[in-house]
Design a protein around this motif. Structure first.
Motif, mmCIF file in Angstrom:
data_model
loop_
_atom_site.group_PDB
_atom_site.id
_atom_site.type_symbol
_atom_site.label_atom_id
_atom_site.label_comp_id
_atom_site.label_asym_id
_atom_site.label_seq_id
_atom_site.Cartn_x
_atom_site.Cartn_y
_atom_site.Cartn_z
ATOM 1 N N LEU A 38 -21.879 19.843 90.087
ATOM 2 C CA LEU A 38 -21.788 21.180 89.499
ATOM 3 C C LEU A 38 -22.691 21.305 88.276
ATOM 4 N N ALA A 39 -22.833 20.219 87.525
ATOM 5 C CA ALA A 39 -23.772 20.229 86.394
ATOM 6 C C ALA A 39 -25.198 20.399 86.898
ATOM 7 N N LYS A 40 -25.520 19.769 88.023
ATOM 8 C CA LYS A 40 -26.859 19.913 88.613
ATOM 9 C C LYS A 40 -27.069 21.322 89.149
ATOM 10 N N VAL A 41 -26.020 21.908 89.732
ATOM 11 C CA VAL A 41 -26.101 23.299 90.187
ATOM 12 C C VAL A 41 -26.430 24.195 89.003
ATOM 13 N N ARG A 42 -25.700 24.006 87.912
ATOM 14 C CA ARG A 42 -25.918 24.819 86.716
ATOM 15 C C ARG A 42 -27.330 24.622 86.176
ATOM 16 N N ALA A 43 -27.771 23.365 86.115
ATOM 17 C CA ALA A 43 -29.119 23.079 85.611
ATOM 18 C C ALA A 43 -30.181 23.709 86.511
ATOM 19 N N THR A 44 -29.981 23.628 87.811
ATOM 20 C CA THR A 44 -30.918 24.223 88.765
ATOM 21 C C THR A 44 -30.995 25.735 88.560
ATOM 22 N N ALA A 45 -29.832 26.367 88.454
ATOM 23 C CA ALA A 45 -29.784 27.816 88.253
ATOM 24 C C ALA A 45 -30.429 28.205 86.926
ATOM 25 N N LEU A 46 -30.179 27.424 85.896
ATOM 26 C CA LEU A 46 -30.731 27.720 84.577
ATOM 27 C C LEU A 46 -32.255 27.610 84.565
ATOM 28 N N VAL A 47 -32.768 26.520 85.120
ATOM 29 C CA VAL A 47 -34.228 26.326 85.185
ATOM 30 C C VAL A 47 -34.875 27.445 85.993
ATOM 31 N N ARG A 48 -34.269 27.778 87.111
ATOM 32 C CA ARG A 48 -34.834 28.801 87.998
ATOM 33 C C ARG A 48 -34.830 30.174 87.322
ATOM 34 N N ALA A 49 -33.717 30.518 86.687
ATOM 35 C CA ALA A 49 -33.627 31.821 86.025
ATOM 36 C C ALA A 49 -34.650 31.924 84.898
ATOM 37 N N LYS A 50 -34.785 30.877 84.113
ATOM 38 C CA LYS A 50 -35.762 30.895 83.017
ATOM 39 C C LYS A 50 -37.182 30.981 83.562
ATOM 40 N N ALA A 51 -37.445 30.303 84.680
ATOM 41 C CA ALA A 51 -38.770 30.362 85.297
ATOM 42 C C ALA A 51 -39.090 31.777 85.779
ATOM 43 N N LEU A 52 -38.054 32.538 86.065
ATOM 44 C CA LEU A 52 -38.241 33.926 86.497
ATOM 45 C C LEU A 52 -38.290 34.898 85.319
ATOM 46 N N GLY A 53 -38.265 34.354 84.102
ATOM 47 C CA GLY A 53 -38.416 35.188 82.921
ATOM 48 C C GLY A 53 -37.123 35.691 82.303
ATOM 49 N N VAL A 54 -35.993 35.151 82.735
ATOM 50 C CA VAL A 54 -34.715 35.574 82.166
ATOM 51 C C VAL A 54 -34.546 34.910 80.799
ATOM 52 N N ARG A 55 -34.122 35.681 79.823
ATOM 53 C CA ARG A 55 -33.904 35.140 78.475
ATOM 54 C C ARG A 55 -32.775 34.129 78.477
ATOM 55 N N GLU A 56 -32.809 33.232 77.492
ATOM 56 C CA GLU A 56 -31.881 32.101 77.410
ATOM 57 C C GLU A 56 -30.415 32.488 77.596
#
Length: 154
Positions: A114-132
């Motif tokens: 689940l931590a990896k899921v969260r990290a994956t989602a976080l990296v992907r969202a930021k790569a798409l330009g979503v603010r922190e």
């Protein structure tokens, strides 16, 4: 075995983070779910108008980003994270943009997964330009949606 689809995960997350977009979810999400690479290129160029009414600049929708992030998460889950995380979270993005799974098995994921899921989602969202802050909220919503799916509270 029960599975969760990209569509269902994305819809559950939109319901949680932007319930006002639920009425338009199907037509807005469709290009991002059906042809994610093409839709992402349009989104990155800035000429994507998800509603088709010339409102792309006036209305910032989360549905496109949620659909793309959900696709990355489902792909990571279906791959068991294996090769995707060997070189660190930064490499997840490059691997996950190449191939997309449509669904992943629902099971009792470990805290590490689940931590990896969260990290994956976080990296992907930021790569798409979503603010922190919004990327963090989106990553949390993805994890919660998966837990609800696992617990059969759909």
């Amino acid at each position: 075995m029960t599975t969760v689809s990209v569509h269902d995960l994305a819809k559950r997350v939109v319901e949680a983070v932007a319930p006002g977009e639920l009425a338009s979810f199907e037509p807005v999400a469709a290009p991002y779910l059906d042809h994610p690479a093409r839709a992402e290129r349009r989104l990155r160029r800035g000429d994507d108008d998800p509603l088709g009414f010339g409102l792309g600049d006036a209305v910032e929708m989360v549905t496109p980003v949620v659909a793309l992030v959900s696709g990355s998460v489902i792909t990571a889950l279906s791959d068991g994270f294996g090769e995707a995380v060997k070189g660190g979270v930064g490499k997840v993005f490059r691997k996950l943009t190449k191939r997309r799974a449509v669904e992943a098995p629902v099971r009792a994921w470990s805290e590490d997964e689940l931590a990896k899921v969260r990290a994956t989602a976080l990296v992907r969202a930021k790569a798409l330009g979503v603010r922190e802050a919004k990327a963090e909220a989106l990553a949390d919503a993805i994890v919660v949606a998966l837990l609800l799916e696992r617990d059969g509270r759909g």
